[in-house]
Design an enzyme around this catalytic site. Structure first.
Site, PDB file in Angstrom:
ATOM      1  N   ASP A   2       3.408  14.070  -5.401  1.00 56.39           N
ATOM      2  CA  ASP A   2       3.069  15.375  -4.859  1.00 56.39           C
ATOM      3  C   ASP A   2       2.539  15.177  -3.444  1.00 56.39           C
ATOM      4  OD1 ASP A   2       0.623  14.278  -5.622  1.00 56.39           O
ATOM      5  OD2 ASP A   2      -0.154  16.104  -6.521  1.00 56.39           O
TER       6      ASP A   2
ATOM      7  N   TYR B 193       0.389  14.868   0.071  1.00 50.27           N
ATOM      8  CA  TYR B 193      -0.956  14.396   0.419  1.00 50.27           C
ATOM      9  C   TYR B 193      -1.926  15.566   0.249  1.00 50.27           C
ATOM     10  CZ  TYR B 193       1.445  10.498   2.805  1.00 50.27           C
ATOM     11  OH  TYR B 193       2.217   9.402   3.109  1.00 50.27           O
TER      12      TYR B 193
ATOM     13  N   PHE C 177       5.720  11.649   2.007  1.00 51.61           N
ATOM     14  CA  PHE C 177       5.175  10.446   2.638  1.00 51.61           C
ATOM     15  C   PHE C 177       5.017  10.553   4.149  1.00 51.61           C
ATOM     16  CE2 PHE C 177       7.314   9.009  -1.274  1.00 51.61           C
ATOM     17  CZ  PHE C 177       6.217   8.519  -1.941  1.00 51.61           C
TER      18      PHE C 177
ATOM     19  N   HIS D 224       4.582   3.496  -7.540  1.00 52.17           N
ATOM     20  CA  HIS D 224       4.315   4.306  -6.358  1.00 52.17           C
ATOM     21  C   HIS D 224       3.669   3.429  -5.277  1.00 52.17           C
ATOM     22  CE1 HIS D 224       2.426   7.523  -3.948  1.00 52.17           C
ATOM     23  NE2 HIS D 224       3.327   8.332  -4.475  1.00 52.17           N
TER      24      HIS D 224
END
Length: 241
Positions: A64, A66, A77, A184
Site C-alpha cells: 500500500d 507510503y 515505491f 517486500h
C-alpha cells in the site's frame, strides 16, 4: 464511467459497475473528508494514468502507499523529486546495484514507468501513519481485476511481486508470462529473500528472450524537459460520468 482517463476505463468498466466499487469509492471519499489520507486524492490512479493498458511490459506490485506525509504520489515505491528516499526505495536501489551494477539517481521512477513499468500497489490509499488501514476497503478486488486483465494479454509480461499481498496475485497469471516473487523491500522483510532475488536482470532476460526490449533500469527519472512537472500537475480527481 470515466475514472482514469485512458484505455484502462474500458478495460475496467465492468468493475466500475459492481457494488463493491461504489462502496469502495464511498469509503475512500469519506476518509479523505475526515482524515489525512495518502496519496493526494488526485493521484490515487496515477500509476494507471502513466502506463496505459497496452503499454505495460512489467508490473511491479507492492503493498500500500507510503503512509508518512509528503511521500506517496500514486506510483508504488516512488516519491516526488526532492523527497528523501524512503527505506524501501533505498533497498530497491541497493538490490538494483547488486543485481546490475546500476547506481540509481533519482526517486520519481517516471523513467521506469515511461518504459512500460506499471508501479502498482495492491491497495491504493492509506490513512496517515496507519499501514494497511485501507486494505479491507475493496482495493484488493479492484487490483485483482487489474492483474487479471493484464494476465489475459497474449503479449509476454513480467510480474515482480513484492510481499505477501502482491504474491497472492500470482494465481491469476498464466505460465506464458514471467513471475518473480520475493519478500517486500521494507527493512522489516528485505533480508528474508528480497536481497539477492535479482528481479531486474531476470525480468530483462525474460523480455529479451521473447523479442521485447528490456528495461533500462538506470533511467529512474525522466530526463525530458518539463516531463516531471507535467506529470505532477496532472488532474486526477475521481469523477463519475
Amino acid at each position: 464511467m470515466k475514472v482514469i482517463g485512458n484505455e484502462w476505463d474500458e478495460i475496467l468498466a465492468a468493475e466500475y459497475s459492481k457494488p463493491y466499487f461504489s462502496a469502495l469509492m464511498e469509503k475512500v471519499d469519506a476518509e479523505y473528508a475526515t482524515h489525512t489520507v495518502f496519496p493526494p486524492k488526485d493521484k490515487i490512479f496515477a500509476a494507471l494514468r502513466r502506463v496505459d493498458y497496452d503499454d505495460v511490459k512489467v508490473v511491479i506490485l507492492g503493498q500500500d502507499p507510503y503512509h508518512e506525509r509528503g511521500q506517496a504520489n500514486g506510483m508504488a515505491f516512488a516519491v516526488n523529486d526532492g523527497v528523501p528516499l524512503p527505506p524501501s526505495l533505498i533497498n530497491i536501489f541497493k538490490e538494483l546495484s547488486d543485481d546490475l551494477g546500476v547506481e540509481a539517481q533519482g526517486s520519481t521512477l517516471i523513467g521506469w514507468a515511461d518504459q512500460g513499468v506499471l508501479l502498482l500497489n495492491t491497495t491504493l490509499t492509506v490513512r496517515e501513519g496507519q499501514a494497511q488501514s485501507h486494505s479491507q476497503y475493496g482495493w484488493q478486488e479492484f487490483t485483482d481485476a487489474i492483474v487479471e486483465a493484464l494476465a489475459r494479454r497474449e503479449k509476454p509480461l513480467a510480474f515482480i511481486l513484492w510481499g505477501a499481498n502482491a504474491a497472492s496475485k500470482a494465481r491469476f497469471v498464466p505460465s506464458r508470462h514471467f513471475v518473480i516473487k520475493s519478500a517486500h523491500p521494507s527493512p522489516l522483510s528485505a533480508y528474508r529473500g528480497f536481497f539477492g532475488s535479482k528481479p531486474f536482470s531476470k525480468v530483462n532476460a525474460f523480455l529479451s528472450g521473447r523479442g521485447v526490449e528490456p528495461i533500462d533500469w538506470s533511467r529512474v527519472d525522466e530526463s525530458g524537459e518539463g516531463a516531471i512537472a507535467s506529470y505532477y500537475k496532472a488532474s486526477g480527481k475521481i469523477t463519475r460520468v
